[in-house]
Scaffold this motif. Structure first.
Motif, PDB file in Angstrom:
ATOM      1  N   ARG B  45       0.828  -1.197   0.000  1.00  0.00           N
ATOM      2  CA  ARG B  45       0.000   0.000   0.000  1.00  0.00           C
ATOM      3  C   ARG B  45       0.873   1.262   0.000  1.00  0.00           C
ATOM      4  NH1 ARG B  45      -3.072   0.667   5.527  1.00  0.00           N
ATOM      5  NH2 ARG B  45      -4.658  -0.705   4.693  1.00  0.00           N
ATOM      6  N   GLU B  54      -3.225   8.569   4.800  1.00  0.00           N
ATOM      7  CA  GLU B  54      -2.887   7.322   5.496  1.00  0.00           C
ATOM      8  C   GLU B  54      -3.476   7.226   6.895  1.00  0.00           C
ATOM      9  OE1 GLU B  54      -0.834   9.739   4.723  1.00  0.00           O
ATOM     10  OE2 GLU B  54       0.650  10.134   6.293  1.00  0.00           O
ATOM     11  N   GLN B  91      -2.983  -4.025   3.395  1.00  0.00           N
ATOM     12  CA  GLN B  91      -1.541  -4.080   3.597  1.00  0.00           C
ATOM     13  C   GLN B  91      -1.079  -5.461   4.040  1.00  0.00           C
ATOM     14  OE1 GLN B  91       0.796  -2.636   2.521  1.00  0.00           O
ATOM     15  NE2 GLN B  91       2.203  -1.655   3.906  1.00  0.00           N
TER      16      GLN B  91
END
Ligand SMILES: Nc1ncnc2c1ncn2[C@@H]1O[C@H](COP(=O)(O)OP(=O)(O)OP(=O)(O)O)[C@@H](O)[C@H]1O
Ligand SMILES: [Mg+2]
Lengths: 90, 267
Positions: B45, B54, B91
């Motif tokens: 990611r 994020e 992720q």
């Protein structure tokens, strides 16, 4: 590289080398034939043709060319001089 | 609204797919087109940090596909640009947790809610790449002016055609005009010559790409930067506008400078 070459731009610039190498690598990539495979193919070709006719093996060239939309395998196979011709020459 | 799905891919890694996705997405949204960026690089990611989002991730792409959340819940809304969204990659999973069919289904669900869907593809030619191009209406191939990157672009262009997703369009990223000018870097003509593909973007090497990524603000939102303007041009071309390619102004050579001085009228 000498100063004179530099001044007159006679050196070969790296982009020109890159262009040539890129063209060559793409020709082989697109055909799915590496230079090594092409060599092996050439040896097979020489062996196969030699069974039927005398050829000048050292003068054989097998290359990949690419036209607009087609890739071509081009083989240039010189024949060995014929017996009669050899007699004439000798 | 029926969104157009654009996938950005490359073959070689690190040539600028994520940067281009963030910037083209931001540029489209900044002129009023509702846009969703999807990070299809499962397990690696990155688009979230380049877009500066994020810290707001709760759900990701795999959560949507596996039904753990609603599509809406995984869409992170950008704070600076109205109507810009990100669906982040998972992720802790890998590419096999998503199939091409999943991507098609997800984009079909999104299509009626936005104008553009921009997908950031992982590098390579395997599952992740196939996932990323499956829903695409248009594929953009990005490359750098280097033999290795162009070679991989050629391979990818072939695969895209084989999948019935061609012809794609090309972005050349990280061009250094001074190097091209002095013959030490492949120019756009050299690259277009061998790849035989339409050019849609020419982006210069620019330090501001890095400072922008540091800050999490796409450079396309920075009016004064050369790379930002190149990304905005790509967005306009996608939108059907006929935008000429401005000359990438390199450093002017000595001879050129003298020529300008002696030219009547000067500079
Ligand atoms: N035009 C540019 N000028 C300067 N730096 C750039 C430019 N484009 C990209 N970069 C830098 O190059 C690096 C790689 O970019 P990016 O992460 O977008 O590539 P990628 O293709 O997504 O990589 P990956 O294959 O790993 O996903 C980043 O550090 C980015 O900031
Ligand atoms: Mg990336």
């Amino acid at each position: 590289m000498s100063l004179r070459d530099r001044l007159f731009g006679r050196e070969r610039r790296s982009a020109q080398t890159a262009r040539k190498r890129l063209q060559l690598v793409l020709i082989h990539d697109r055909a799915g034939l590496s230079p090594g495979t092409l060599d092996a193919l050439k040896d097979d070709l020489v062996a196969a043709i030699s069974r039927h006719v005398d050829i000048d093996a050292s003068g054989v060239h097998v290359t990949l060319r690419s036209d607009r939309d087609k890739q071509r395998l081009v083989a240039d196979i010189p024949l060995a001089p014929s017996r009669e011709r050899r007699r004439e020459l000798g | 609204m029926t969104a157009k799905v654009v996938t950005i891919t490359s073959g070689k890694g690190g040539v600028g797919k994520t940067t281009a996705t963030a910037n083209i997405g931001a540029a489209l949204a900044a002129v009023g087109h509702p846009t969703v960026c999807i990070d299809a690089d499962i397990g690696l990611r990155n688009l979230d940090v380049v877009m500066g989002l994020e810290n707001r991730i709760v759900y990701d792409l795999v959560d949507v596909i596996e039904g753990r959340c609603k599509l809406r819940q995984a869409m992170i809304k950008d704070k600076r640009v109205a109507d810009l969204y990100l669906i982040p990659a998972a992720q802790t999973r890998d590419k096999t947790s998503v199939s091409p069919q999943d991507m098609i289904r997800l984009c079909d669900e999104l299509r009626s809610h936005c104008a553009w869907i921009i997908i950031d593809s992982p590098a390579g030619i395997e599952r992740g790449f196939r996932n990323a191009i499956a829903p695409a209406d248009l594929v953009l191939i990005i490359t750098n002016p280097e033999i290795s990157a162009v070679r991989d672009a050629d391979r990818i262009i072939g695969l895209i055609e084989a999948e019935g997703k061609g012809p794609g369009k090309l972005i050349i990223n990280r061009v250094k005009p001074e190097m091209v000018k002095r013959g030490d870097m492949l120019g756009e003509d050299d690259i277009l010559d061998v790849l035989a593909i339409e050019l849609i973007g020419l982006v210069p090497e620019d330090d501001r790409v890095i400072t922008a990524a540091n800050q999490g603000t796409p450079v396309a939102l920075d009016d004064g930067s050369r790379s930002g303007s190149a990304f905005r041009d790509i967005a306009r071309r996608l939108d059907g506008e006929d935008v000429p390619f401005p000359p990438l102004d390199g450093q002017v050579g000595l001879l050129e400078r003298i020529a300008r001085l002696v030219r009547p009228g000067g500079e």
